[in-house]
Enzyme design. Structure first.
Site, PDB file in Angstrom:
ATOM      1  CB  SER A 139      61.033  -6.301  21.915  1.00  0.00           C
ATOM      2  OG  SER A 139      60.964  -6.295  23.327  1.00  0.00           O
ATOM      3  CE1 TYR A 152      65.651  -3.763  22.200  1.00  0.00           C
ATOM      4  CE2 TYR A 152      63.711  -4.095  23.574  1.00  0.00           C
ATOM      5  CZ  TYR A 152      64.674  -4.601  22.720  1.00  0.00           C
ATOM      6  OH  TYR A 152      64.669  -5.929  22.381  1.00  0.00           O
TER       7      TYR A 152
HETATM    8  P1  NAP Z   1      72.333 -10.561  20.572  1.00  0.00           P
HETATM    9  O1  NAP Z   1      72.767 -11.883  21.060  1.00  0.00           O
HETATM   10  O2  NAP Z   1      72.990  -9.330  21.119  1.00  0.00           O
HETATM   11  O3  NAP Z   1      72.373 -10.541  18.988  1.00  0.00           O
HETATM   12  C1  NAP Z   1      72.175  -9.363  18.248  1.00  0.00           C
HETATM   13  C2  NAP Z   1      73.175  -9.354  17.110  1.00  0.00           C
HETATM   14  O4  NAP Z   1      72.957  -8.162  16.324  1.00  0.00           O
HETATM   15  C3  NAP Z   1      74.632  -9.277  17.614  1.00  0.00           C
HETATM   16  O5  NAP Z   1      75.417 -10.249  16.975  1.00  0.00           O
HETATM   17  C4  NAP Z   1      75.053  -7.872  17.236  1.00  0.00           C
HETATM   18  O6  NAP Z   1      76.429  -7.744  16.926  1.00  0.00           O
HETATM   19  C5  NAP Z   1      74.215  -7.636  15.987  1.00  0.00           C
HETATM   20  N1  NAP Z   1      74.137  -6.230  15.658  1.00  0.00           N
HETATM   21  C6  NAP Z   1      74.005  -5.176  16.498  1.00  0.00           C
HETATM   22  N2  NAP Z   1      74.006  -4.025  15.821  1.00  0.00           N
HETATM   23  C7  NAP Z   1      74.182  -4.351  14.513  1.00  0.00           C
HETATM   24  C8  NAP Z   1      74.306  -3.584  13.330  1.00  0.00           C
HETATM   25  N3  NAP Z   1      74.251  -2.249  13.358  1.00  0.00           N
HETATM   26  N4  NAP Z   1      74.486  -4.232  12.151  1.00  0.00           N
HETATM   27  C9  NAP Z   1      74.558  -5.584  12.117  1.00  0.00           C
HETATM   28  N5  NAP Z   1      74.459  -6.365  13.208  1.00  0.00           N
HETATM   29  C10 NAP Z   1      74.275  -5.748  14.397  1.00  0.00           C
HETATM   30  O7  NAP Z   1      70.767 -10.347  20.881  1.00  0.00           O
HETATM   31  P2  NAP Z   1      69.521 -11.353  20.896  1.00  0.00           P
HETATM   32  O8  NAP Z   1      69.036 -11.421  22.299  1.00  0.00           O
HETATM   33  O9  NAP Z   1      69.767 -12.575  20.126  1.00  0.00           O
HETATM   34  O10 NAP Z   1      68.470 -10.423  20.144  1.00  0.00           O
HETATM   35  C11 NAP Z   1      68.114 -10.579  18.779  1.00  0.00           C
HETATM   36  C12 NAP Z   1      66.895  -9.703  18.498  1.00  0.00           C
HETATM   37  O11 NAP Z   1      65.823 -10.111  19.355  1.00  0.00           O
HETATM   38  C13 NAP Z   1      67.138  -8.217  18.791  1.00  0.00           C
HETATM   39  O12 NAP Z   1      66.546  -7.435  17.795  1.00  0.00           O
HETATM   40  C14 NAP Z   1      66.450  -8.021  20.121  1.00  0.00           C
HETATM   41  O13 NAP Z   1      66.016  -6.689  20.308  1.00  0.00           O
HETATM   42  C15 NAP Z   1      65.289  -8.982  20.033  1.00  0.00           C
HETATM   43  N6  NAP Z   1      64.773  -9.390  21.350  1.00  0.00           N
HETATM   44  C16 NAP Z   1      65.510 -10.175  22.182  1.00  0.00           C
HETATM   45  C17 NAP Z   1      64.996 -10.526  23.418  1.00  0.00           C
HETATM   46  C18 NAP Z   1      65.734 -11.395  24.378  1.00  0.00           C
HETATM   47  O14 NAP Z   1      65.184 -11.682  25.450  1.00  0.00           O
HETATM   48  N7  NAP Z   1      66.934 -11.856  24.084  1.00  0.00           N
HETATM   49  C19 NAP Z   1      63.727 -10.061  23.814  1.00  0.00           C
HETATM   50  C20 NAP Z   1      63.023  -9.247  22.947  1.00  0.00           C
HETATM   51  C21 NAP Z   1      63.546  -8.926  21.706  1.00  0.00           C
HETATM   52  P3  NAP Z   1      77.478  -7.326  18.089  1.00  0.00           P
HETATM   53  O15 NAP Z   1      77.411  -8.378  19.137  1.00  0.00           O
HETATM   54  O16 NAP Z   1      78.792  -7.267  17.359  1.00  0.00           O
HETATM   55  O17 NAP Z   1      77.022  -5.984  18.583  1.00  0.00           O
END
Ligand code: NAP
Length: 250
Positions: A139, A152
């Site tokens: 991130s 985080y």
């Molecule tokens: P998201 O839509 O919430 O997707 C994350 C997925 O991970 C969800 O399907 C969630 O399942 C799953 N998950 C959570 N805990 C888990 C576990 N213990 N075991 C297996 N699966 C699990 O988030 P996203 O925005 O696409 O983010 C993806 C990655 O990018 C993350 O690591 C996030 O920190 C990073 N990131 C995102 C952003 C952004 O702007 N979106 C920015 C910086 C970094 P549930 O929905 O069932 O909980």
């Protein structure tokens, strides 16, 4: 080479889903792993309908036994796993002085210990194949810090350190390890929750407006970078932190 097999964690939603679909389009068989079977099955179904290969895997990435069981199913379906995208994660906003031990431990377990467990379980396949690709979704908060996100941003900073270490430890096996730290990627479950918070909305919008490319990212922006990092073309790229962030410098 025979067909490649990738595990994408957190692939039921957002960045993981876009990445799983993109890698499948590139001819890679995908383990679509997420906490809940239904979400993973929906994405695996979309991939299969588009002519790709995928299997849905329900597992908690912070639990070694759960990960081992999922990997056994993936290997049974498609063979050894030589690509992993550690993407599953959770977020949270808590002022530093109010953070509890439980908040800290859960964040570190899901966001960082998970990458340790999942990658450690897969690397032997990569060593045996003499080829491997690890991409850790960190991130931009790891680079800049982030208010109310000490747990985080620390978990994501750990991913960058892990990335550089694995790059050095396994480079001799033709295994690369890189990190992609996204920033403001819209249309994901996590970002919808974060960006709509009343106490952060204005701050986030101002940060987007201050960037050279004045828009939010899309999950496909991250997926495109990951697709290149796991390709044969990127074989001389390792230990790098590839910012896909609209031009943020820190
Ligand atoms: P998201 O839509 O919430 O997707 C994350 C997925 O991970 C969800 O399907 C969630 O399942 C799953 N998950 C959570 N805990 C888990 C576990 N213990 N075991 C297996 N699966 C699990 O988030 P996203 O925005 O696409 O983010 C993806 C990655 O990018 C993350 O690591 C996030 O920190 C990073 N990131 C995102 C952003 C952004 O702007 N979106 C920015 C910086 C970094 P549930 O929905 O069932 O909980």
């Amino acid at each position: 080479m025979t067909e490649k097999v990738a595990l994408v964690t957190g692939a039921a939603n957002g960045i993981g889903k876009a990445t799983a679909k993109r890698l499948a389009r590139d001819g890679i068989a995908i383990g679509v792993l997420d906490l809940l079977e239904d979400g993973a099955a929906a994405v695996a179904g979309e991939i299969e309908q588009s002519g790709g290969k995928a299997i849905a895997l329900a597992a908690d990435v912070s639990d070694r036994e759960s990960v081992q069981a999922a990997l056994a199913r993936l290997r049974d379906a498609f063979g050894p796993v030589t690509i992993v995208v550690n993407n599953a994660g959770i977020t949270g906003f808590v002022p530093f002085l109010e953070l509890t031990d439980e908040d800290w431990d859960r964040m570190l377990a899901v966001n960082l210990k998970s990458a340790f467990i999942v990658t450690q379980e897969i690397i032997p396949d990569m060593i045996a194949a003499g080829w491997g690709r690890i991409v850790n979704i960190s991130s931009s908060s790891a680079q800049s810090g982030a208010v109310k996100m000490a747990h985080y941003s620390s978990s994501k900073g750990g991913m960058i350190a892990l990335t550089r270490t694995l790059a050095q430890e396994f480079g001799e096996h033709n295994i690369t390890c890189n990190a992609v730290p996204p920033r403001f990627v819209h249309n994901t479950a996590m970002s919808n929750e974060s960006f709509e918070r009343e106490d952060m909305k204005e701050r986030f919008q101002a940060m987007v407006d201050a960037g050279p490319i004045r828009r939010h990212g899309e999950p496909e922006d991250i997926a495109g970078a990951v697709a290149w990092l796991v390709s044969d073309e990127a074989g001389y790229v390792t230990g790098q932190v590839i910012g896909v962030n609209g031009g943020r410098y820190i």
